[in-house]
Each structure stands twice: as structure tokens, then as C-alpha cells.
Design a protein around this motif. Structure first.
Motif, PDB file in Angstrom:
ATOM      1  N   MET A  41      54.917 -10.882  12.321  1.00  0.00           N
ATOM      2  CA  MET A  41      54.625  -9.888  13.376  1.00  0.00           C
ATOM      3  C   MET A  41      54.037 -11.181  14.574  1.00  0.00           C
ATOM      4  O   MET A  41      52.779 -11.025  14.361  1.00  0.00           O
ATOM      5  CB  MET A  41      55.820  -8.938  13.676  1.00  0.00           C
TER       6      MET A  41
ATOM      7  N   LYS B  94      52.329  -9.475  16.543  1.00  0.00           N
ATOM      8  CA  LYS B  94      51.425  -8.465  17.246  1.00  0.00           C
ATOM      9  C   LYS B  94      51.274  -7.493  15.638  1.00  0.00           C
ATOM     10  O   LYS B  94      52.105  -6.717  15.251  1.00  0.00           O
ATOM     11  CB  LYS B  94      51.958  -7.810  18.192  1.00  0.00           C
TER      12      LYS B  94
ATOM     13  N   GLU C 219      50.402  -4.126  15.540  1.00  0.00           N
ATOM     14  CA  GLU C 219      50.381  -2.593  15.354  1.00  0.00           C
ATOM     15  C   GLU C 219      52.074  -3.200  15.018  1.00  0.00           C
ATOM     16  O   GLU C 219      53.178  -1.859  15.070  1.00  0.00           O
ATOM     17  CB  GLU C 219      50.259  -2.224  17.065  1.00  0.00           C
ATOM     18  N   ASP C 220      53.591  -3.568  15.366  1.00  0.00           N
ATOM     19  CA  ASP C 220      54.383  -3.676  15.223  1.00  0.00           C
ATOM     20  C   ASP C 220      54.574  -3.460  13.449  1.00  0.00           C
ATOM     21  O   ASP C 220      55.962  -3.509  13.597  1.00  0.00           O
ATOM     22  CB  ASP C 220      55.092  -5.160  15.268  1.00  0.00           C
ATOM     23  N   ASN C 221      53.791  -3.474  12.478  1.00  0.00           N
ATOM     24  CA  ASN C 221      53.980  -3.014  11.603  1.00  0.00           C
ATOM     25  C   ASN C 221      53.918  -1.767  11.502  1.00  0.00           C
ATOM     26  O   ASN C 221      53.641  -1.149  10.167  1.00  0.00           O
ATOM     27  CB  ASN C 221      53.108  -3.858  10.883  1.00  0.00           C
TER      28      ASN C 221
ATOM     29  N   LYS D 159      54.932   1.341  14.167  1.00  0.00           N
ATOM     30  CA  LYS D 159      56.227   1.573  15.367  1.00  0.00           C
ATOM     31  C   LYS D 159      57.687   1.731  14.232  1.00  0.00           C
ATOM     32  O   LYS D 159      57.649   1.310  13.335  1.00  0.00           O
ATOM     33  CB  LYS D 159      55.781   0.831  16.226  1.00  0.00           C
TER      34      LYS D 159
ATOM     35  N   THR E 253      60.064  -0.674  15.727  1.00  0.00           N
ATOM     36  CA  THR E 253      59.921  -1.866  15.359  1.00  0.00           C
ATOM     37  C   THR E 253      60.001  -2.022  13.170  1.00  0.00           C
ATOM     38  O   THR E 253      59.326  -2.643  12.482  1.00  0.00           O
ATOM     39  CB  THR E 253      58.762  -2.744  15.212  1.00  0.00           C
TER      40      THR E 253
ATOM     41  N   ASN F   3      61.085  -5.097  10.401  1.00  0.00           N
ATOM     42  CA  ASN F   3      61.199  -6.201  11.683  1.00  0.00           C
ATOM     43  C   ASN F   3      61.182  -7.833  10.288  1.00  0.00           C
ATOM     44  O   ASN F   3      61.208  -7.696   8.976  1.00  0.00           O
ATOM     45  CB  ASN F   3      59.879  -5.988  11.581  1.00  0.00           C
TER      46      ASN F   3
ATOM     47  N   HIS G  55      44.325  -0.167  16.137  1.00  0.00           N
ATOM     48  CA  HIS G  55      45.346   0.737  15.682  1.00  0.00           C
ATOM     49  C   HIS G  55      45.069   1.058  14.248  1.00  0.00           C
ATOM     50  O   HIS G  55      46.258   1.174  13.902  1.00  0.00           O
ATOM     51  CB  HIS G  55      45.787  -1.275  15.643  1.00  0.00           C
TER      52      HIS G  55
ATOM     53  N   GLU H   6      54.670   6.825  17.792  1.00  0.00           N
ATOM     54  CA  GLU H   6      54.534   6.529  19.044  1.00  0.00           C
ATOM     55  C   GLU H   6      55.024   7.258  19.372  1.00  0.00           C
ATOM     56  O   GLU H   6      56.197   7.820  19.458  1.00  0.00           O
ATOM     57  CB  GLU H   6      55.321   5.031  19.148  1.00  0.00           C
TER      58      GLU H   6
ATOM     59  N   GLY I  33      48.386  -8.308  21.127  1.00  0.00           N
ATOM     60  CA  GLY I  33      48.615  -7.248  20.091  1.00  0.00           C
ATOM     61  C   GLY I  33      47.221  -6.049  20.939  1.00  0.00           C
ATOM     62  O   GLY I  33      46.950  -5.233  20.415  1.00  0.00           O
TER      63      GLY I  33
END
Length: 586
Positions: A265, A267, A269-271, A273, A276, A279, A368, A405, A463
Motif C-alpha cells: 500500500m 501509506k 497506516e492503511d494496514n 484502518k 482499508t 487491501n 502510527h 479510526e 502518509g
């Protein structure tokens, strides 16, 4: 649109009525009010039993407890240098013993981890034995798929057990008989890694490369866990590399990197949230679901590990250590491999702005991974010491990745519960395991390239956590667009790696930074054979801040693993003689 058939929804699982009829963690009592194997020997019955097996993966399928056996293993990761028990001194003393390396065979957290994992094993085995009794109504292709999924899950449960215990027992469907409580009382007198590998290999041979149901394992997931099992055999307890196992792992890891459909990914942080989940980086996730009407399939097992302030209000477990925070300091954009803990990143904030007073350079993944004063906490509000229950006990920092989140908060009866999946297997893990193997097999430059892939993603400014300023009310803040929350500086390793010892240290340090507070650190130190030296150095420094750690020590040759629960040993008896043997270290 991809079909999303969430398969960990406990409210759908009538199979739970059946699976407790197994030997139930070596209990001697006769199950009451259960269905017989013949009652569920139908195609639908088998499918329900398989779903019941999936239900045990998160760890919440035991009556009376959900978090002792949670798949995040946060209860046990507090014995690492990443985390502290948190909350206050009197809360959950069983965890305090684990944190202090006083591992006892009667500790209920250790007991329930065993119970939960072996109930998962039992569920997998009853699925297989029941399927064998179903002659009609299920195609050969579906039969093969059920077997493959059940064996994948059985391998996963045994893998988790082998991380916890030096000599756990392996129970398969040839041992298991639903109506014979003695059938699973077998000795733990063999190394179970080959049997774990065999389960994953069987899954690899049959599972498809994609699944229509989100949450079912694919061939790629089975390959990844097979490689992980080999990586866990990559060093002995003295830290000597097993290049044969690492070479076997490398073949699989290369295949996943070169031929798999996975992409990092953009960013970091997308792991972590809800928005997301599942993904392009994800290989296998523990699926959670939640609604206003039902929260039983949520990430309940980690519900207590949330900040003590609103909107959570409970319970303050699983705080981050000062040592971990210090690890994110950088010099010229690179980690301070040997000197990171020479000085502390402070937690003080400016009285006027409430922003952190620390101006040194930091890896952006810190904010993060860890809540620290003066920094926006996952979009909720600016973190301050009111997030912790007792500042004088476990300090000012808190874990973050598992917290949902704001957009995904409060969907069930308790706001701490969410559908934030646990990404137990993803591509960044594959990259760093492959880097570990390359170091030991002699290709230091390939290891450097892989680490740089991870660091380049972390360096993406899009990110970075943004700076936020405090509003008039505690929960109000204003984001300063385009302004990072801290002095983030992260660079790639641009000089060639020529020293295996330095390369090894860099890869392992990167692993800590990337996966902090995800439940892996204790077991990474264990598999590398460096737990004693690392954790005793940690105790020496952290105990200066956390007085309750003073006088504690990690005993080499003992504390790498936990004792087998005395309950399991007692209940394994046949004619008064236990079939399970305690770890000699205990």
C-alpha cells in the motif's frame, strides 16, 4: 463487486453447539446436551463445522473469556521490549506476572491460550472426521476444498501453540474421535514443526489462488504460512542460523514476491484502518464485523487494550515502552542501531500549544504505532497523558494500530469493539522475512533492497501524521494541512551492505519498527535466539522508569517459552498417569 461473506460471524455459527463435544482441552467430564457426529454428518453440517473452526481463529470462542486467547497475542507480547501491561498495578495481576517473566503453569492467561488453540484444533479435526462420514451431497472439488481449509486452520492453531510452548502436542484427525475423550490424550514427545508444515503443504496443493469469500485462505496464504513456519526454524536457541530451513523459506518467499498478486500500500497506516481492510498488501486477515445490532464478531479480544479516556473509557491495557519509542529516533534518516536507547524521547508538551517539545528527527511510523503527547491520535484528538490510567505506573505512551479510526467507531454496544481486521499475514512481512534469509544465505545487497522497499513506503509524505492544534474544548482540534506532526526524517540505506552482522542488525531493527505492537516482537526475539540478551538489556533501562520491573530478569533457556498449563497435564491422564510432560525448564 467482490462478494463479502464474512466467515467469522459468531452469531451465525450453530456449529458451536457441536464442537464442544470434543475432548475439550483434555477434560475428563462427559459433555452434556451435545449432538452426535451422525447428527451433523451432512453437507450443511460440515460447512457449519468449518465456520466454527474459523470462529476460533480470533480467539474468542471459549465461554467466559475472549482476550486471554486473542490472536493479537498482546497479553504475551507485554513480555517483550515493545509493550507494558499498562492500566494500574492492581488490574489483572496474571498479566503482571507475565510482564515480570514469572511464568507459572497455573496462570489463567497461559491456560486459556492452550484451551483456545486446542479447541480450534478440535474444531478442525471434527470437521475432517465428519466430512469423511458424508458420502453424498458434496462434490469431490468441494470436499477437497474443505479438507484444505481445515488443514490450513489446524496448521495455524498448532503454529501458534509452537510459538508459545517448546513441546506442545500435535493432534490430528487420526487421533481424534468425537465420542472418545481418551482419543486425544497423546504424548507431547515429538517435534511438531514437520507436522505443521505438512498441514500447510496440503493446503498449498489444493487451495485456489483467489477466494470469493473474504477471509478464506488462498494458495498464497498457505504458502506464506508455510514459509513462516520455516522461518521460525531458521535459528536455534543459541542464535545459530539453520541455512537449510532458511533456504527452503527463501524459495517460497521469492515465489510470493515475484509471482503473487500483492502490492505494498502507498501509506503505512492503511494496514491498520477499518476503511482499508483486505487491501492489495493483504495475504490473510482475521476478519471482524460489527453492527449496531450485533458486535459478537468484532475484535472483542483486544477491546481492553484501548485508551482510558473518552470516547473509549476502558481499559488502559497494552501501553508502549519508552524503549520502543526511542527506537524510532533517526540520524541522517537512518535508525540508530546501537545508540537509540542512550537518551529518551520525552513526553512533555508545550504549556501553551500542547504540542510535543521534542524536535529531534523521528521515523514517521512512530506516530502510527504509538500514541504520544502532543500528537494527533488516529484522527480522534490530540493525545495527552489523560489517555493513560496511571501515568506513574506504566508511563505516558499507548498502543494504537488495533484501534479503529473515528469513522468506524461506536457501531456496536461498546465503542471499543470494531471491525478493524488483524492483518496477520501481509506483503511487508514477506519482504522482511526474505531479507532475513538473504542475510544468512549471503546476498546482503538483496536484503538491503528489500529493506529499502519498506523504508521507501514509510517515507511517503502523504502518509505522515499531520500536525494538529488544540481547540477550546478537549476534543476539538484543527489540522494544519501539509505540516507534519513531528520532525520526520527517514532515508534508505544507500551504502552497500558488506558486513553480515550489521546487515542482520539492520533487518531485525526494521522488523521491530514495521511491526511494533502487533504481537510479534516476543516471538521474533525467541526465534532469533537473542531474547535473553535483548530483554535483560531492556529491563536494565526500562526499570529505571518503571520501578516494578526492578529486580526482574529474563532467564535464558527458560523464558523463551511458556510452561504447559498444569490443568492440561492433569487432564491428560490415562489410568492416573499424565500423557503430557512439562517443559523441563519449568
Amino acid at each position: 463487486m467482490k462478494k463479502r461473506n464474512w466467515i467469522y460471524i459468531s452469531s451465525l455459527i450453530t456449529a458451536l453447539l457441536f464442537v464442544v463435544a470434543c475432548s475439550d482441552e483434555f477434560l475428563d467430564r462427559q459433555p452434556e446436551g451435545q449432538f452426535s457426529e451422525a447428527d451433523v454428518a451432512t453437507p450443511d453440517g460440515v460447512e457449519n463445522l468449518l465456520i466454527g473452526t474459523y470462529n476460533m481463529v480470533p480467539g474468542g470462542g471459549l465461554e467466559g473469556q475472549t482476550w486471554h486467547n486473542d490472536i493479537h497475542s498482546w497479553v504475551f507480547n507485554i513480555a517483550s521490549d515493545d509493550a507494558l501491561k499498562g492500566t494500574d498495578a492492581g488490574d489483572q495481576p496474571e498479566q503482571s506476572f507475565i510482564e515480570a517473566y514469572d511464568f507459572q503453569s497455573f496462570n489463567v492467561h497461559i491456560r486459556d491460550k492452550w484451551r483456545g488453540l486446542y479447541k480450534g484444533v478440535a474444531n478442525a479435526n471434527i470437521t475432517l472426521t465428519t466430512l469423511a462420514a458424508v458420502e453424498d451431497g458434496i462434490s469431490d472439488e468441494r470436499r477437497a476444498q474443505v479438507i484444505a481449509e481445515a488443514r490450513f486452520l489446524r496448521g495455524l492453531f498448532h503454529f501458534e501453540a509452537r510459538k508459545m510452548w517448546r513441546s506442545p502436542v500435535y493432534v490430528d484427525d487420526t487421533n481424534f474421535q468425537l465420542n472418545d475423550l481418551e482419543s486425544t490424550k497423546i504424548p507431547n514427545d515429538r517435534e511438531i514443526w514437520p507436522l505443521i508444515e505438512a498441514d500447510f503443504e496440503a493446503a498449498v496443493a489444493v487451495l485456489p489462488t483467489t477466494q470469493s469469500d473474504v477471509g478464506r485462505p488462498t494458495k498464497w496464504a498457505a504458502k506464506a504460512f508455510l514459509a513462516k513456519a520455516k522461518m521460525y526454524q531458521g535459528w536455534d536457541e543459541a542464535g545459530n542460523a539453520n541455512t537449510t530451513k532458511l533456504g527452503e523459506a527463501k524459495v517460497i518467499l521469492d515465489d510470493i514476491v515475484d509471482n503473487g498478486p500483492f502490492i505494498l500500500m502507498d501509506k503505512f497506516e492503511d494496514n491498520f484502518k477499518v476503511g482499508t481492510r483486505n487491501n492489495t498488501e493483504s495475504i490473510f486477515e482475521v476478519q471482524y464485523a460489527i453492527s449496531s445490532a450485533a458486535d459478537g464478531a468484532s475484535n472483542r479480544g483486544i477491546g481492553l487494550a484501548h485508551p482510558y479516556t473518552d470516547p473509549w473509557g476502558c481499559c488502559g491495557f497494552y501501553q508502549a515502552s519508552q524503549n520502543l519509542v526511542n527506537a524510532y529516533k533517526t540520524e541522517n534518516g537512518l535508525p540508530m542501531l546501537d545508540t537509540f536507547n542512550d537518551s529518551n524521547v520525552p513526553f512533555e508538551t508545550d504549556e501553551t500549544t500542547t504540542l510535543s517539545t521534542y524536535t529531534g528527527t523521528l521515523d514517521p511510523r512512530l506516530d502510527h504505532s504509538v500514541g504520544r503527547p502532543g500528537i494527533l491520535y488516529k484522527g480522534f484528538k490530540i493525545y495527552q497523558t489523560d489517555f493513560v490510567r496511571d501515568l506513574t505506573y506504566a508511563g505516558p505512551f499507548f498502543s494504537m494500530k488495533h484501534v479503529a479510526e473515528p469513522e468506524a467507531f461506536g457501531q456496536g454496544g461498546w465503542g471499543n469493539l470494531s471491525a478493524n481486521n488483524y492483518r496477520i499475514m501481509r506483503l511487508d512481512m514477506i519482504y522482511l522475512w526474505l531479507a532475513e534469509a538473504e542475510v544468512e544465505l549471503g546476498d546482503l545487497e538483496r536484503a538491503r533492497e528489500l529493506v529499502n522497499e519498506i523504508r521507501s513506503r514509510a517515507a511517503n509524505p502523504a502518509g505522515f501524521v499531520p500536525r494538529a492544534t488544540q481547540g477550546a474544548e478537549r476534543n476539538d482540534f484543527t489540522i494544519l494541512e501539509g505540516t507534519p506532526a513531528a520532525n520526520y526524517e527517514i532515508a534508505t540505506y544507500d551504502d552497500a551492505w558488506t558486513d553480515p552482522a550489521v546487515a542482520r542488525k539492520a533487518v531485525r531493527f526494521e522488523t521491530r519498527l514495521e511491526f511494533a505492537l502487533e504481537g510479534h516482537r516476543l516471538f521474533d526475539l525467541q526465534r532469533w535466539g537473542i531474547a535473553a540478551e535483548t530483554l535483560n538489556a531492556y529491563i536494565a533501562s526500562e526499570s529505571q522508569l518503571r520501578s516494578y520491573l526492578q529486580g526482574r530478569s529474563f532467564v535464558e533457556g527458560k523464558n523463551e517459552f511458556f510452561p504447559i498449563p498444569i490443568e492440561a497435564i492433569d487432564r491428560s491422564a490415562i489410568d492416573g498417569q499424565p500423557t503430557l510432560t512439562q517443559d523441563p525448564a519449568y
